[in-house]
Design a protein around this motif. Structure first.
Motif, PDB file in Angstrom:
ATOM      1  N   LEU A   3       0.822  -1.202   0.000  1.00 49.17           N
ATOM      2  CA  LEU A   3       0.000   0.000   0.000  1.00 49.17           C
ATOM      3  C   LEU A   3       0.859   1.256   0.000  1.00 49.17           C
ATOM      4  O   LEU A   3       0.566   2.225  -0.711  1.00 49.17           O
ATOM      5  CB  LEU A   3      -0.935  -0.012   1.211  1.00 49.17           C
ATOM      6  CG  LEU A   3      -1.807   1.245   1.414  1.00 49.17           C
ATOM      7  CD1 LEU A   3      -2.642   1.532   0.174  1.00 49.17           C
ATOM      8  CD2 LEU A   3      -2.700   1.061   2.638  1.00 49.17           C
ATOM      9  N   SER A   4       1.926   1.249   0.767  1.00 49.21           N
ATOM     10  CA  SER A   4       2.801   2.427   0.819  1.00 49.21           C
ATOM     11  C   SER A   4       3.462   2.664  -0.536  1.00 49.21           C
ATOM     12  O   SER A   4       3.603   3.816  -0.972  1.00 49.21           O
ATOM     13  CB  SER A   4       3.859   2.249   1.910  1.00 49.21           C
ATOM     14  OG  SER A   4       4.630   1.078   1.689  1.00 49.21           O
ATOM     15  N   VAL A  57      -9.044   2.264   0.520  1.00 51.88           N
ATOM     16  CA  VAL A  57      -8.560   2.401   1.894  1.00 51.88           C
ATOM     17  C   VAL A  57      -9.640   2.981   2.810  1.00 51.88           C
ATOM     18  O   VAL A  57      -9.993   2.401   3.847  1.00 51.88           O
ATOM     19  CB  VAL A  57      -7.289   3.275   1.937  1.00 51.88           C
ATOM     20  CG1 VAL A  57      -6.845   3.502   3.380  1.00 51.88           C
ATOM     21  CG2 VAL A  57      -6.177   2.609   1.136  1.00 51.88           C
ATOM     22  N   GLU A  58     -10.180   4.135   2.420  1.00 52.09           N
ATOM     23  CA  GLU A  58     -11.167   4.799   3.279  1.00 52.09           C
ATOM     24  C   GLU A  58     -12.569   4.211   3.122  1.00 52.09           C
ATOM     25  O   GLU A  58     -13.337   4.166   4.081  1.00 52.09           O
ATOM     26  CB  GLU A  58     -11.201   6.301   2.956  1.00 52.09           C
ATOM     27  CG  GLU A  58      -9.866   7.003   3.101  1.00 52.09           C
ATOM     28  CD  GLU A  58      -9.355   6.991   4.537  1.00 52.09           C
ATOM     29  OE1 GLU A  58     -10.187   6.903   5.464  1.00 52.09           O
ATOM     30  OE2 GLU A  58      -8.125   7.073   4.728  1.00 52.09           O
ATOM     31  N   GLY A 113     -11.900  -0.174   3.374  1.00 49.95           N
ATOM     32  CA  GLY A 113     -11.181  -0.528   4.590  1.00 49.95           C
ATOM     33  C   GLY A 113      -9.945  -1.384   4.419  1.00 49.95           C
ATOM     34  O   GLY A 113      -9.518  -2.044   5.372  1.00 49.95           O
ATOM     35  N   PHE A 114      -9.340  -1.395   3.236  1.00 50.75           N
ATOM     36  CA  PHE A 114      -8.090  -2.133   3.069  1.00 50.75           C
ATOM     37  C   PHE A 114      -6.955  -1.397   3.786  1.00 50.75           C
ATOM     38  O   PHE A 114      -6.897  -0.166   3.782  1.00 50.75           O
ATOM     39  CB  PHE A 114      -7.746  -2.292   1.587  1.00 50.75           C
ATOM     40  CG  PHE A 114      -8.582  -3.325   0.886  1.00 50.75           C
ATOM     41  CD1 PHE A 114      -8.227  -4.664   0.917  1.00 50.75           C
ATOM     42  CD2 PHE A 114      -9.740  -2.961   0.203  1.00 50.75           C
ATOM     43  CE1 PHE A 114      -8.988  -5.624   0.266  1.00 50.75           C
ATOM     44  CE2 PHE A 114     -10.514  -3.913  -0.438  1.00 50.75           C
ATOM     45  CZ  PHE A 114     -10.141  -5.246  -0.400  1.00 50.75           C
ATOM     46  N   SER A 115      -6.060  -2.186   4.380  1.00 48.96           N
ATOM     47  CA  SER A 115      -4.935  -1.622   5.129  1.00 48.96           C
ATOM     48  C   SER A 115      -3.629  -2.161   4.552  1.00 48.96           C
ATOM     49  O   SER A 115      -3.622  -2.944   3.594  1.00 48.96           O
ATOM     50  CB  SER A 115      -5.044  -2.000   6.607  1.00 48.96           C
ATOM     51  OG  SER A 115      -4.967  -3.414   6.766  1.00 48.96           O
ATOM     52  N   GLU A 116      -2.515  -1.761   5.152  1.00 49.75           N
ATOM     53  CA  GLU A 116      -1.212  -2.250   4.699  1.00 49.75           C
ATOM     54  C   GLU A 116      -1.145  -3.769   4.787  1.00 49.75           C
ATOM     55  O   GLU A 116      -0.530  -4.432   3.955  1.00 49.75           O
ATOM     56  CB  GLU A 116      -0.111  -1.621   5.549  1.00 49.75           C
ATOM     57  CG  GLU A 116       1.297  -1.909   5.051  1.00 49.75           C
ATOM     58  CD  GLU A 116       1.631  -1.163   3.753  1.00 49.75           C
ATOM     59  OE1 GLU A 116       1.998  -1.842   2.777  1.00 49.75           O
ATOM     60  OE2 GLU A 116       1.501   0.077   3.733  1.00 49.75           O
ATOM     61  N   GLU A 117      -1.800  -4.347   5.817  1.00 46.78           N
ATOM     62  CA  GLU A 117      -1.759  -5.790   6.017  1.00 46.78           C
ATOM     63  C   GLU A 117      -2.597  -6.545   4.988  1.00 46.78           C
ATOM     64  O   GLU A 117      -2.258  -7.656   4.581  1.00 46.78           O
ATOM     65  CB  GLU A 117      -2.257  -6.144   7.428  1.00 46.78           C
ATOM     66  CG  GLU A 117      -1.336  -5.714   8.555  1.00 46.78           C
ATOM     67  CD  GLU A 117      -1.360  -4.206   8.794  1.00 46.78           C
ATOM     68  OE1 GLU A 117      -2.383  -3.570   8.417  1.00 46.78           O
ATOM     69  OE2 GLU A 117      -0.376  -3.663   9.321  1.00 46.78           O
ATOM     70  N   THR A 118      -3.716  -5.972   4.550  1.00 44.62           N
ATOM     71  CA  THR A 118      -4.621  -6.679   3.641  1.00 44.62           C
ATOM     72  C   THR A 118      -4.446  -6.260   2.184  1.00 44.62           C
ATOM     73  O   THR A 118      -4.984  -6.909   1.287  1.00 44.62           O
ATOM     74  CB  THR A 118      -6.090  -6.431   4.045  1.00 44.62           C
ATOM     75  OG1 THR A 118      -6.356  -5.016   4.068  1.00 44.62           O
ATOM     76  CG2 THR A 118      -6.363  -7.019   5.420  1.00 44.62           C
ATOM     77  N   TRP A 119      -3.702  -5.191   1.936  1.00 49.30           N
ATOM     78  CA  TRP A 119      -3.530  -4.698   0.573  1.00 49.30           C
ATOM     79  C   TRP A 119      -2.869  -5.732  -0.339  1.00 49.30           C
ATOM     80  O   TRP A 119      -3.198  -5.832  -1.522  1.00 49.30           O
ATOM     81  CB  TRP A 119      -2.709  -3.413   0.593  1.00 49.30           C
ATOM     82  CG  TRP A 119      -2.523  -2.775  -0.766  1.00 49.30           C
ATOM     83  CD1 TRP A 119      -1.516  -2.994  -1.649  1.00 49.30           C
ATOM     84  CD2 TRP A 119      -3.405  -1.834  -1.387  1.00 49.30           C
ATOM     85  NE1 TRP A 119      -1.700  -2.244  -2.783  1.00 49.30           N
ATOM     86  CE2 TRP A 119      -2.850  -1.517  -2.652  1.00 49.30           C
ATOM     87  CE3 TRP A 119      -4.597  -1.220  -1.001  1.00 49.30           C
ATOM     88  CZ2 TRP A 119      -3.450  -0.621  -3.519  1.00 49.30           C
ATOM     89  CZ3 TRP A 119      -5.197  -0.328  -1.879  1.00 49.30           C
ATOM     90  CH2 TRP A 119      -4.627  -0.036  -3.125  1.00 49.30           C
TER      91      TRP A 119
END
Length: 408
Positions: free
Chosen positions: A282-283, A327-328, A331-337
């Motif tokens: 994600l980053s 993301v917003e 609700g995907f995050s760095e862990e689930t991306w």
């Protein structure tokens, strides 16, 4: 007085011919077995009438099916001329013309003998859903023109209708899990098996006017309007599916342009252009989008391929919107991306709702029992040929002896 040597040879040859001929006949009549012929091939045609364009897909599957559902594969993909059918609201008579080119390609591919039994369906998505909110009568006029044009074709036209967002999302979920071999797959032992339900993946779809998310939830679905249930290959599936009208790429950019005097400048195309389809973090995705957005416009134009000119100005805004939505919104995050893959095709098949629709439709088309023919095994056939050759040789030998006898 005993038989002469010629008479003995003649008698022996006739006896050999009779015995070998009778043996060959018995092998032909008795040594046959029932053999299943290869299953017949069925065809189906689906028009995907999206907000920006219409595509036609031809699918095919063996007539015997597997647990009542066809093993469907894509045989043709064709993009119709012009824009989506909603763009013909002010002149519905022209909508039929836009579909004829692809329809002719489909009819040329499918054998004429199968035209009458080939189902054809047109499903309209978010573009027509938006039009129905503004002017319902125009929607009916467009559909009437579509039905008139397609109803004259030699295939079995099943109708044209407006798909709900839930249908679009659910059929898209079927498509991606099917082409990835997660609904059914062929085992090394030569049998069709169903993988574990835990391996099923969710589906995200970004269209021009709407976006859909569909997945198997970890618990009960409280809002039944977001639930879709279907039976495929002998197994029941229940998914959560939700469609967000007006949150497709084109609609989102239109609202953005309405608020901004000038803006910079679907999931796969944007992320493919930005080289973000190979599972970046994600980053990394966020940094890539912002790096592209900060580049001077002149450098962007100079470095971009020529075929990207029409969409070049939108990639920054699209990339930022997709990141925000995923993301917003979802609700995907760095862990689930890392679990997201952006694809246009899988297994040589276009990803969309049309294949899932056709798979579901095959449940309603009766399976055909494979035809049987009487045939011989290779060993029996070989023996039969040997005895026939022996019969022919003995017969010719007897004729030769008889002629030689007459000459004497």
């Amino acid at each position: 007085m005993g038989l002469t040597w010629k008479q003995r040879v003649f008698t022996a040859l006739l006896g050999t011919a009779a015995v070998s001929g009778l043996t060959a006949l018995l092998l032909i009549l008795v040594g046959t077995i029932n053999v299943l012929l290869p299953p017949d091939t069925k065809f189906g045609i689906v028009f995907d009438a999206g907000s920006s364009h219409t595509s036609l897909f031809v699918y095919q599957w063996p007539a015997n099916k597997e647990n009542d559902t066809g093993m469907v594969s894509q045989a043709l993909a064709c993009q119709a001329e012009g824009s989506g059918i909603s763009s013909y609201a002010s002149n519905p008579a022209r909508v039929g013309e836009s579909l004829q080119g692809c329809l002719e390609e489909a009819l040329a591919l499918i054998p004429k003998a199968k035209h009458h039994e080939t189902p054809m369906f047109l499903g309209a998505t978010a573009g027509m859903r938006l039009l129905s909110r503004k002017n319902r009568s125009q929607v009916e006029d467009v559909f009437a023109a579509v039905r008139q044009a397609l109803g004259q074709s030699p295939v079995d036209f099943r109708g044209a209708e407006l798909l709900t967002g839930q249908d679009e999302g659910a059929f898209g979920w079927i498509t991606i899990n099917y082409v990835l071999g997660l609904l059914v797959k062929y085992s090394f032992s030569g049998e069709w098996i169903r993988p574990l339900e835990e391996t099923l993946v969710g589906a995200l779809d970004m269209g021009g006017a709407s976006t859909q998310i569909t997945f198997v939830p970890g618990g009960p679905i409280l809002d039944k309007t977001t639930q879709a249930t279907f039976r495929l290959y002998g197994a029941d599936h229940t998914v959560y599916t939700h469609s967000y009208l007006c949150f497709g790429r084109d609609q989102a950019l239109s609202r953005l342009l309405a608020e901004l005097v000038q803006a910079f400048s679907s999931f796969y195309y944007t992320f493919h252009f930005l080289n973000l389809t190979s599972k970046p973090s994600l980053s990394e995705a966020n940094a890539t989008v912002w790096q592209f957005c900060r580049r001077p416009w002149k450098l962007v134009e100079e470095s971009a391929p020529a075929d990207q000119d029409p969409w070049l100005r939108d990639y920054c805004a699209s990339g930022l919107y997709f990141l925000t939505l995923l993301v917003e919104g979802y609700g995907f995050s760095e862990e689930t991306w890392g679990g997201i893959e952006f694809r246009q095709q899988a297994g040589g098949t276009d990803i969309g709702w049309t294949l899932g629709y056709m798979l579901n439709l095959t449940n309603l088309i009766p399976a055909e029992v494979p035809a049987q023919r009487r045939a011989q095994s290779f060993g029996v056939w070989t023996a039969g040929v040997v005895f026939l050759v022996l019969t022919l040789a003995a017969t010719l030998g007897a004729v030769g002896v008889q002629l030689f006898w007459i000459q004497d």
